[in-house]
Design a protein around this motif. Structure first.
Motif, PDB file in Angstrom:
ATOM      1  N   ALA A 110       0.851  -1.199   0.000  1.00 19.36           N
ATOM      2  CA  ALA A 110       0.000   0.000   0.000  1.00 19.36           C
ATOM      3  C   ALA A 110       0.879   1.239   0.000  1.00 19.36           C
ATOM      4  CB  ALA A 110      -0.915   0.017   1.218  1.00 19.36           C
ATOM      5  N   ILE A 111       0.333   2.327  -0.509  1.00 21.94           N
ATOM      6  CA  ILE A 111       1.003   3.629  -0.463  1.00 21.94           C
ATOM      7  C   ILE A 111       0.111   4.560   0.337  1.00 21.94           C
ATOM      8  CG2 ILE A 111       1.941   5.543  -1.796  1.00 21.94           C
ATOM      9  CD1 ILE A 111       2.193   3.537  -4.141  1.00 21.94           C
ATOM     10  N   GLY A 112       0.617   5.014   1.473  1.00 18.70           N
ATOM     11  CA  GLY A 112      -0.203   5.793   2.399  1.00 18.70           C
ATOM     12  C   GLY A 112      -0.352   7.243   2.006  1.00 18.70           C
ATOM     13  N   ARG A 113      -1.429   7.856   2.486  1.00 16.56           N
ATOM     14  CA  ARG A 113      -1.707   9.280   2.257  1.00 16.56           C
ATOM     15  C   ARG A 113      -1.861   9.982   3.603  1.00 16.56           C
ATOM     16  NH1 ARG A 113      -3.181  11.068  -2.676  1.00 16.56           N
ATOM     17  NH2 ARG A 113      -2.531  13.036  -1.690  1.00 16.56           N
ATOM     18  N   LEU A 114      -1.228  11.133   3.714  1.00 19.27           N
ATOM     19  CA  LEU A 114      -1.237  11.927   4.940  1.00 19.27           C
ATOM     20  C   LEU A 114      -2.326  12.995   4.872  1.00 19.27           C
ATOM     21  CD1 LEU A 114       0.449  12.455   7.596  1.00 19.27           C
ATOM     22  CD2 LEU A 114       1.709  14.160   6.252  1.00 19.27           C
ATOM     23  N   VAL A 115      -2.998  13.211   6.008  1.00 24.34           N
ATOM     24  CA  VAL A 115      -4.084  14.190   6.079  1.00 24.34           C
ATOM     25  C   VAL A 115      -3.906  15.054   7.328  1.00 24.34           C
ATOM     26  CG1 VAL A 115      -6.573  14.480   6.417  1.00 24.34           C
ATOM     27  CG2 VAL A 115      -5.746  12.756   4.842  1.00 24.34           C
ATOM     28  N   ALA A 126      -8.560  24.122   2.773  1.00 26.94           N
ATOM     29  CA  ALA A 126      -8.271  23.199   1.670  1.00 26.94           C
ATOM     30  C   ALA A 126      -6.836  23.228   1.193  1.00 26.94           C
ATOM     31  CB  ALA A 126      -9.199  23.516   0.490  1.00 26.94           C
ATOM     32  N   THR A 127      -6.025  24.156   1.693  1.00 29.06           N
ATOM     33  CA  THR A 127      -4.625  24.233   1.268  1.00 29.06           C
ATOM     34  C   THR A 127      -3.636  24.096   2.423  1.00 29.06           C
ATOM     35  OG1 THR A 127      -4.568  26.654   1.469  1.00 29.06           O
ATOM     36  CG2 THR A 127      -5.265  25.737  -0.657  1.00 29.06           C
ATOM     37  N   GLY A 128      -4.130  23.921   3.633  1.00 33.35           N
ATOM     38  CA  GLY A 128      -3.249  23.780   4.792  1.00 33.35           C
ATOM     39  C   GLY A 128      -2.682  25.085   5.302  1.00 33.35           C
ATOM     40  N   ALA A 129      -3.271  26.220   4.878  1.00 31.85           N
ATOM     41  CA  ALA A 129      -2.774  27.528   5.301  1.00 31.85           C
ATOM     42  C   ALA A 129      -2.900  27.740   6.806  1.00 31.85           C
ATOM     43  CB  ALA A 129      -3.535  28.630   4.565  1.00 31.85           C
ATOM     44  N   LYS A 202     -17.340  11.506   9.372  1.00 33.24           N
ATOM     45  CA  LYS A 202     -18.153  12.622   8.868  1.00 33.24           C
ATOM     46  C   LYS A 202     -17.852  13.901   9.638  1.00 33.24           C
ATOM     47  CE  LYS A 202     -20.277   9.612   6.274  1.00 33.24           C
ATOM     48  NZ  LYS A 202     -19.931   9.529   4.835  1.00 33.24           N
ATOM     49  N   GLY A 203     -17.990  15.026   8.964  1.00 34.30           N
ATOM     50  CA  GLY A 203     -17.817  16.308   9.626  1.00 34.30           C
ATOM     51  C   GLY A 203     -16.358  16.682   9.824  1.00 34.30           C
ATOM     52  N   GLY A 204     -16.143  17.723  10.603  1.00 33.52           N
ATOM     53  CA  GLY A 204     -14.799  18.204  10.833  1.00 33.52           C
ATOM     54  C   GLY A 204     -14.263  18.928   9.613  1.00 33.52           C
ATOM     55  N   SER A 205     -12.950  19.071   9.554  1.00 36.05           N
ATOM     56  CA  SER A 205     -12.299  19.709   8.405  1.00 36.05           C
ATOM     57  C   SER A 205     -10.962  19.022   8.172  1.00 36.05           C
ATOM     58  CB  SER A 205     -12.105  21.206   8.666  1.00 36.05           C
ATOM     59  OG  SER A 205     -11.429  21.441   9.889  1.00 36.05           O
ATOM     60  N   ARG A 206     -10.510  19.040   6.934  1.00 33.95           N
ATOM     61  CA  ARG A 206      -9.282  18.322   6.616  1.00 33.95           C
ATOM     62  C   ARG A 206      -8.604  18.859   5.364  1.00 33.95           C
ATOM     63  NH1 ARG A 206     -12.142  12.718   6.270  1.00 33.95           N
ATOM     64  NH2 ARG A 206     -13.462  13.849   7.727  1.00 33.95           N
ATOM     65  N   TRP A 207      -7.314  18.570   5.288  1.00 34.00           N
ATOM     66  CA  TRP A 207      -6.517  18.895   4.102  1.00 34.00           C
ATOM     67  C   TRP A 207      -5.723  17.648   3.735  1.00 34.00           C
ATOM     68  CZ3 TRP A 207      -0.918  20.568   4.525  1.00 34.00           C
ATOM     69  CH2 TRP A 207      -0.370  20.794   3.261  1.00 34.00           C
ATOM     70  N   ARG A 208      -5.969  17.129   2.543  1.00 30.31           N
ATOM     71  CA  ARG A 208      -5.202  15.978   2.082  1.00 30.31           C
ATOM     72  C   ARG A 208      -3.863  16.486   1.566  1.00 30.31           C
ATOM     73  NH1 ARG A 208      -7.538  11.151  -1.723  1.00 30.31           N
ATOM     74  NH2 ARG A 208      -9.257  11.465  -0.248  1.00 30.31           N
ATOM     75  N   VAL A 209      -2.809  16.143   2.283  1.00 22.72           N
ATOM     76  CA  VAL A 209      -1.483  16.660   1.960  1.00 22.72           C
ATOM     77  C   VAL A 209      -1.029  16.123   0.595  1.00 22.72           C
ATOM     78  CG1 VAL A 209       0.931  16.763   2.700  1.00 22.72           C
ATOM     79  CG2 VAL A 209      -0.912  16.771   4.416  1.00 22.72           C
ATOM     80  N   PRO A 210      -0.582  17.003  -0.304  1.00 19.07           N
ATOM     81  CA  PRO A 210      -0.087  16.531  -1.601  1.00 19.07           C
ATOM     82  C   PRO A 210       1.082  15.563  -1.427  1.00 19.07           C
ATOM     83  CG  PRO A 210      -0.418  18.903  -1.636  1.00 19.07           C
ATOM     84  CD  PRO A 210      -0.581  18.478  -0.205  1.00 19.07           C
ATOM     85  N   TYR A 252      -9.909   1.973   1.707  1.00 18.93           N
ATOM     86  CA  TYR A 252      -9.487   2.786   2.842  1.00 18.93           C
ATOM     87  C   TYR A 252      -8.589   3.958   2.431  1.00 18.93           C
ATOM     88  CZ  TYR A 252     -11.559  -0.321   6.290  1.00 18.93           C
ATOM     89  OH  TYR A 252     -12.452  -1.019   7.058  1.00 18.93           O
ATOM     90  N   GLY A 253      -8.529   4.247   1.135  1.00 14.50           N
ATOM     91  CA  GLY A 253      -7.838   5.443   0.682  1.00 14.50           C
ATOM     92  C   GLY A 253      -6.379   5.276   0.317  1.00 14.50           C
ATOM     93  N   TYR A 254      -5.875   4.060   0.358  1.00 13.98           N
ATOM     94  CA  TYR A 254      -4.494   3.833  -0.032  1.00 13.98           C
ATOM     95  C   TYR A 254      -4.371   3.684  -1.541  1.00 13.98           C
ATOM     96  CZ  TYR A 254      -3.687   2.688   4.897  1.00 13.98           C
ATOM     97  OH  TYR A 254      -3.616   2.733   6.277  1.00 13.98           O
ATOM     98  N   ASP A 255      -3.219   4.014  -2.065  1.00 14.22           N
ATOM     99  CA  ASP A 255      -2.898   3.710  -3.450  1.00 14.22           C
ATOM    100  C   ASP A 255      -2.199   2.353  -3.483  1.00 14.22           C
ATOM    101  OD1 ASP A 255      -3.881   6.147  -4.386  1.00 14.22           O
ATOM    102  OD2 ASP A 255      -1.972   7.157  -4.021  1.00 14.22           O
TER     103      ASP A 255
END
Length: 257
Positions: A110-115, A126-129, A202-210, A252-255
């Motif tokens: 799997a290749i993980g994604r950071l959020v 949406a940009t992690g500012a 559900k809910g909250g807020s998030r930024w999917r890190v590039p 589960y969102g992995y590549d």
């Protein structure tokens, strides 16, 4: 008319019971189990994969969850794991170089994604500012020395030029599971977590890190020499590469390569 009571001779009953037990003997003989060390970020998909594996093969994968660095240290001290599902490529490579794993069995599962995640709606943009603005008291990450997702979080902050400013606000979890718990319980307003941990939240807020903001989180698996003679250990790794497991991993969102 008086109904007669028929008695089955004990010898006949005993033979029938023996026959029934023998009919189950092949299944009992083939059912086995394997001890699997699993990186904390992969907890939920691993549980689902283990269930599917048991349904398909009858074998049981006994899962233990923790940080990849901690597992590596335990394995070098003789921990009886047979399969290692790490959150990075570094530890499986090291364990192979140490002579504790079977050469040629290492692969990326799997290749993980950071959020960057918060339970508070609107806090994370949406940009992690939010990391540059810094209007929060605590930011949770996993221990970067033991957990690859923690290392990726540090790399992301360094790339954005905010690491030194945010250092005093960091709350360090022993694993990515604890990093998420800090956010979930309110001990930290936001935190860097694995996408798999919040993909169904559900809910909250998030930024999917590039992905370009940190080194790739290539999660590799390997067969340890303690499991070399265990068919269930080999079967679990083979199942992990198969279409049923891959579908769960992607869910589960992995590549997957």
């Amino acid at each position: 008319m008086i109904a007669r009571r028929f008695r089955i001779p004990r010898r006949t009953w005993g033979l029938a019971l023996l026959g029934a037990l023998l009919s189950f003997a092949p299944a009992l003989a083939w059912a086995a189990e394997t001890q699997v060390a699993v990186a904390a970020n992969f907890t939920e998909p691993a549980k689902e994969i283990a269930q599917a594996f048991k349904a398909r093969t009858g074998d049981t994968a006994i899962l233990s969850f923790g940080s990849s660095g901690q597992f590596y240290a335990q394995m070098t001290k003789g921990a009886p794991f047979e399969v290692f599902l790490s959150a990075d490529a570094e530890r499986p490579a090291k364990i192979e170089q140490d002579g504790l794993a079977v050469a040629g069995t290492r692969f990326t599962y799997a290749i993980g994604r950071l959020v960057l995640y918060s339970k508070m709606p609107g806090l994370v943009d949406a940009t992690g500012a939010v990391l540059k603005v810094g209007k929060f008291a605590k930011l949770s990450i996993a221990d970067p020395s033991a957990a690859p997702y923690g290392a990726a979080a540090v790399q992301t902050m360094a790339r954005l030029g905010v690491y030194d400013a945010l250092k005093p606000k960091l709350v360090i979890g022993s694993s990515i599971t604890q990093a998420y718990q800090f956010v979930d319980t309110g001990a930290a307003e936001l935190g860097f977590v694995a996408l798999s941990q919040v993909i169904d939240v559900k809910g909250g807020s998030r930024w999917r890190v590039p992905a370009a903001d940190h080194a790739p989180i290539d999660q590799q698996a390997i067969l340890l020499k303690t499991g070399q003679a265990n068919p269930a250990a080999k079967a679990f790794l083979a199942f992990l590469k198969g279409p049923q497991a891959v579908a769960i991993i992607r869910k589960y969102g992995y590549d997957v390569r």
